[in-house]
Enzyme design. Structure first.
Site, mmCIF file in Angstrom:
data_model
loop_
_atom_site.group_PDB
_atom_site.id
_atom_site.type_symbol
_atom_site.label_atom_id
_atom_site.label_comp_id
_atom_site.label_asym_id
_atom_site.label_seq_id
_atom_site.Cartn_x
_atom_site.Cartn_y
_atom_site.Cartn_z
ATOM 1 N N SER A 343 0.835 -1.204 0.000
ATOM 2 C CA SER A 343 0.000 0.000 0.000
ATOM 3 C C SER A 343 0.868 1.252 0.000
ATOM 4 O O SER A 343 0.636 2.194 -0.747
ATOM 5 C CB SER A 343 -0.919 -0.013 1.228
ATOM 6 O OG SER A 343 -1.585 1.235 1.352
ATOM 7 N N GLY A 344 1.909 1.229 0.844
ATOM 8 C CA GLY A 344 2.818 2.375 0.905
ATOM 9 C C GLY A 344 3.504 2.602 -0.428
ATOM 10 O O GLY A 344 3.537 3.717 -0.942
ATOM 11 N N TRP A 346 2.519 1.614 -3.306
ATOM 12 C CA TRP A 346 1.517 1.993 -4.317
ATOM 13 C C TRP A 346 1.292 3.502 -4.318
ATOM 14 O O TRP A 346 1.083 4.118 -5.343
ATOM 15 C CB TRP A 346 0.213 1.253 -4.028
ATOM 16 C CG TRP A 346 -0.897 1.544 -4.994
ATOM 17 C CD1 TRP A 346 -1.115 0.960 -6.206
ATOM 18 C CD2 TRP A 346 -1.957 2.488 -4.826
ATOM 19 N NE1 TRP A 346 -2.240 1.475 -6.808
ATOM 20 C CE2 TRP A 346 -2.779 2.420 -5.979
ATOM 21 C CE3 TRP A 346 -2.305 3.400 -3.819
ATOM 22 C CZ2 TRP A 346 -3.918 3.208 -6.143
ATOM 23 C CZ3 TRP A 346 -3.437 4.180 -3.985
ATOM 24 C CH2 TRP A 346 -4.226 4.085 -5.133
ATOM 25 N N HIS A 347 1.365 4.090 -3.113
ATOM 26 C CA HIS A 347 1.100 5.525 -3.003
ATOM 27 C C HIS A 347 2.211 6.378 -3.588
ATOM 28 O O HIS A 347 1.960 7.493 -4.049
ATOM 29 C CB HIS A 347 0.881 5.918 -1.537
ATOM 30 C CG HIS A 347 -0.502 5.631 -1.060
ATOM 31 N ND1 HIS A 347 -0.863 4.445 -0.476
ATOM 32 C CD2 HIS A 347 -1.634 6.379 -1.093
ATOM 33 C CE1 HIS A 347 -2.144 4.474 -0.161
ATOM 34 N NE2 HIS A 347 -2.641 5.635 -0.530
ATOM 35 N N GLY A 348 3.439 5.885 -3.524
ATOM 36 C CA GLY A 348 4.515 6.710 -4.064
ATOM 37 C C GLY A 348 5.837 5.979 -4.113
ATOM 38 O O GLY A 348 6.064 5.019 -3.366
#
Lengths: 503, 352
Positions: A343-344, A346-348
């Site tokens: 998730s982390g 994926w965000h950047g």
């Protein structure tokens, strides 16, 4: 193109809505969907037409894989190792989709990491990042996995024949629209095909529904207000704070973190509200993506309220296939950390994003393991601790690099005395609110009042989704919604203050 | 009330308000993007970055005053009386040759009848990239011919609240309209004020690097050719009154503190610029660096470079009278004279 632009609000959106319902009115249902598809392509390619090659290529490739799965399903008794072939195709397809995402989004991060670890001087590339690539990729991976499981278009119930049209809808058109539909292209929500295809083909949705339209108009206007009036205002203070982090005292540094918590929520949820509003105006539905996340009492609850569709996607397509919590507590913890690291990432494309994800994963594990203790703590304390954690974890999210992160944490914990920086206060000028108060209120008071109002909106008021369900058609709501719309539109452009440095 | 009536009411109400706001911006047009000022409307002095393009395109004039803040003290009424013209002030605060050159080109393209351009040629901006601009955030929607981005002007809350409404109120109050050259904000200064703002650098004896000097001259050449001389060459019928603004003795002190050779390099650049500009018959070039009583008296200044408004009036008068004009015959003597003066001046006496 973006939602909060004159071109979109004054020209693009009216054309889309009118064109779509006009074509449906003359019973050109497939043409109406094609029209939506073409307008979505126009939206996507507006600033960089070269983006479209990525989008079209991605759609065609994944649809061909779907067709392959279909053919293999029908020929299962003819092919030896049929299941193995399908699995290989699935893995290769997912890898190709992920590789494309990795290249566009993470290639330079990878090069930077190699340079850092091995002291090399590899040159980073000037890569044009296609808009919404993460959303497009995740959505199509979900579709391909479901296609592998034969859960896509399994029977006619997934696309309803119109009583006026003898032929079924083109599956390719439905799929292309599923991937490219402009309201959720750049910032989600992540929708599933099972939610989407029936909406596009239901007869009753071909006609304008004025209650839906009213609801959509309300959500779009208020979402625009959240983004332009609140998020962008606090965003200025955040940008200044992070650009001048070495000048911040403790009070200012803490304020900047709070301002970012406000900015990211109102920006992201405002965009989701606008997306939902556009769909409602088109008599379509999008799943809820934000449900007052800052009211959450635990981190578990937070992730059921924040970016709900991402949580859903990661749960269904990553956490559960990994085993979820069905294989013991150790495996549950590992799976949780994997999901949150992903998730982390994926965000950047930065280590600070990975760290942010890992921190949330760790806190999630602690919460699950300590649930019995948490239940004994007063709810307000739990809420306070959760909010504190979320607020400070956003520092990792916003910093973008370890240097900035270190500087911001130093500023927060250095315990340097002093009030809130005048520069920051001067930037917190909520439109109209500032015009009313600005002439007689000192900056700090205006900032304090702004924070109080935001606090009330976040913690005491119902969110827009809840309010939209109980929308009252009254003169008061007409005037207030129109004013929010007008103030927002007129805040899209301002006047620059030219700093006279020397001459 | 039904959803239909509610929705249509909002759409109607909001469309009406947009037309009202957009319409009022078009009619009042505080930045003159669409038309010249309307008779009887009390316009206010706007920011140069916003009004200059509109003035250049829509006002009636046959002379232009341009340059940096060094020209902002010039009043058009004074220039009109002295030169027998109808002038407009198209100066830019904090800008170099590019922006001021661009606005002259725009003015000439819209007003081929222009016969006079008065322009400061600031030594401070000699060495700049040919495309350098002092500010990045220009409102391009006002400068370009793209009508689609005029929405940034028509539906702009700050334009409406801070430019249109005040104009309407001023008109209702019967106040006179601005003259659009009221940039003369530096009315007073004096020695104490100048010295309070001036930070004297440590004494150094820097010897200019040859390669760096060559690069500086290359940049100067490109800057001058691209942003000043090009317009002079292509408009031989226009008379260009160009002047080197008289910075105060503190500016010379700053150079001197960095090293005499640094100062001489600066003077060599000035000589270079003079030589290049004097090649054109339609150029009248002036410098006041040999007006020592002006430059050495800090009571004429508000900071180390900006002179008081009275000096602006004097400069206009001197130019009209041909005083301090540089010619092919006298410029070399001028350079020698100011080199000697500024190399040997007792700079410590400034601070006594």
């Amino acid at each position: 193109m973006v939602f909060h632009s004159y071109l979109f609000i004054l020209l693009f959106l009216p054309i889309v809505i009118s064109g779509y319902f006009l074509l449906n009115k003359i019973c050109k249902y497939q043409l109406a969907l094609l029209f939506l598809c073409i307008m979505s392509f126009l939206f996507y390619g507006f600033f960089h037409p070269v983006y479209l090659f990525f989008l079209w290529g991605s759609i065609v490739f994944n649809y061909i894989v779907y067709l392959l799965f279909q053919k293999l399903s029908k020929a299962n008794h003819l092919l030896p190792y049929h299941e193995l072939i399908r699995k290989i195709i699935l893995i290769i397809t997912i890898l190709i989709n992920i590789s494309v995402l990795l290249y566009f989004k993470y290639f330079n991060f990878f090069i930077d990491t190699i340079n850092l670890l091995f002291q090399t001087n590899m040159v980073i590339r000037n890569i044009l990042l296609p808009l919404g690539i993460s959303f497009i990729t995740f959505q199509q991976i979900a579709f391909i996995i479901d296609a592998y499981r034969d859960e896509v278009f399994p029977d006619s119930s997934h696309f309803v024949r119109s009583s006026s049209t003898p032929r079924p809808y083109s599956k390719f058109l439905l799929y292309a629209l599923f991937v490219s539909f402009f309201p959720r292209l750049s910032a989600g929500p992540i929708i599933l095909h099972t939610e989407w295809f029936p909406l596009l083909t239901e007869d009753k949705r071909k006609k304008i529904n004025w209650d839906y339209f009213a609801n959509g108009l309300y959500l779009f206007a208020m979402g625009l207000g959240k983004k332009v009036i609140i998020a962008d205002t606090f965003g200025k203070a955040v940008d200044w704070g992070y650009s001048n982090v070495l000048q911040l005292n403790t009070c200012s540094a803490v304020f900047v973190t709070v301002a970012y918590s406000i900015q990211i929520y109102f920006d992201f949820s405002g965009y989701s509200d606008m997306a939902t509003g556009i769909c409602r105006m088109l008599h379509l539905d999008l799943p809820l993506n934000f449900n007052s996340p800052y009211k959450a009492h635990t981190i578990t609850e937070f992730w059921k309220r924040w970016h709900i569709t991402l949580t859903r996607f990661l749960t269904k397509y990553l956490y559960i296939p990994l085993g979820g919590n069905r294989k013991g507590s150790t495996r549950m913890m590992i799976n949780t950390m994997i999901v949150f690291f992903c998730s982390g990432l994926w965000h950047g494309a930065s280590f600070t994003f990975i760290l942010w994800g890992g921190l949330h994963g760790f806190y999630m594990i602690l919460t699950k393991r300590g649930q019995a203790l948490i239940d004994k703590i007063p709810k307000v304390v739990n809420w306070g601790l959760t909010l504190l954690f979320i607020n400070f974890s956003w520092v990792l999210f916003r910093s973008g690099s370890f240097t900035v992160l270190k500087n911001m944490l130093t500023a927060i914990f250095q315990m340097e005395s002093g009030g809130l920086s005048e520069n920051i206060c001067a930037l917190i000028q909520i439109p109209v609110f500032h015009e009313i108060l600005g002439s007689f209120c000192p900056y700090w008071l205006e900032t304090a009042l702004s924070l109080i109002i935001i606090g009330i909106l976040l913690f005491r008021c119902r969110n827009l989704a809840e309010k939209a369900k109980n929308l009252k058609y009254s003169v008061f709501s007409i005037v207030s919604i129109t004013l929010v719309l007008m103030i927002s539109i007129m805040s899209l452009s301002g006047l620059s203050t030219f700093i006279y440095a020397y001459f | 009330m039904s959803g239909r009536k509610w929705s249509l009411s909002i759409l109607l109400f909001y469309t009406g308000l947009l037309l009202l706001v957009g319409g009022s911006v078009i009619i009042i047009d505080p930045f003159f993007h669409f038309h010249a000022p309307l008779e009887g409307v009390s316009y206010q002095q706007g920011s140069d970055q916003y009004i200059n393009d509109g003035i250049a395109k829509h006002f009636e004039y046959n002379a232009v005053i341009t340059g940096s803040s060094m020209s902002q003290g010039f009043e058009t009424s004074e220039a009109d009386a002295l030169f027998g013209v109808k002038s407009v002030n198209l100066t830019y605060l904090g800008e170099g040759f590019k922006k001021t050159g661009d606005i002259v080109d725009v003015a000439i393209s819209y007003h081929p009848e222009i016969k006079l351009v008065i322009r400061s040629i600031d030594p401070l901006w000699f060495v700049s990239d040919v495309d350098w601009q002092g500010h990045e955030d220009y409102p391009e929607y006002l400068y370009d011919d793209n009508i689609w981005n005029d929405t940034d002007y028509l539906f702009n809350r700050e334009v409406f609240a801070n430019e249109v409404i005040p104009v309407i109120i001023r008109t209702a109050q019967g106040l006179p309209a601005a003259r659009f050259d009221q940039y003369a904000y530096r009315l007073s200064g004096g020695k104490e004020a100048v010295l309070a703002k001036y930070e004297r650098p440590e004494k150094m004896n820097t010897i200019p690097d040859e390669a760096e000097t060559q690069e500086y001259f290359n940049m100067l050449e490109r800057n001058l050719q691209g942003n000043v001389i090009h317009t002079i060459k292509t408009n031989p019928e226009i008379e260009f009154y160009l002047f080197l603004p008289p910075y105060s003795i503190c500016w010379w002190d700053d150079l001197h503190q960095r090293g005499v050779e640094i100062m001489k390099r600066r003077l060599a650049m000035e000589e270079y610029v003079i030589e290049k500009l004097l090649l054109y018959e339609n150029v009248r070039l002036f410098s006041f660096f040999n007006h020592y009583s002006l430059i050495c008296d800090l009571n004429n200044y508000v900071d180390s470079v900006h002179y008081a408004s009275t000096v602006s009036s004097d400069i206009l008068r001197w130019m009209k009278n041909g005083q301090y004009e540089l010619t092919e015959e006298n410029y070399q003597e001028y350079i020698r004279e100011i080199t000697t003066f500024y190399s040997n001046y007792d700079y410590d006496s400034i601070f006594q």
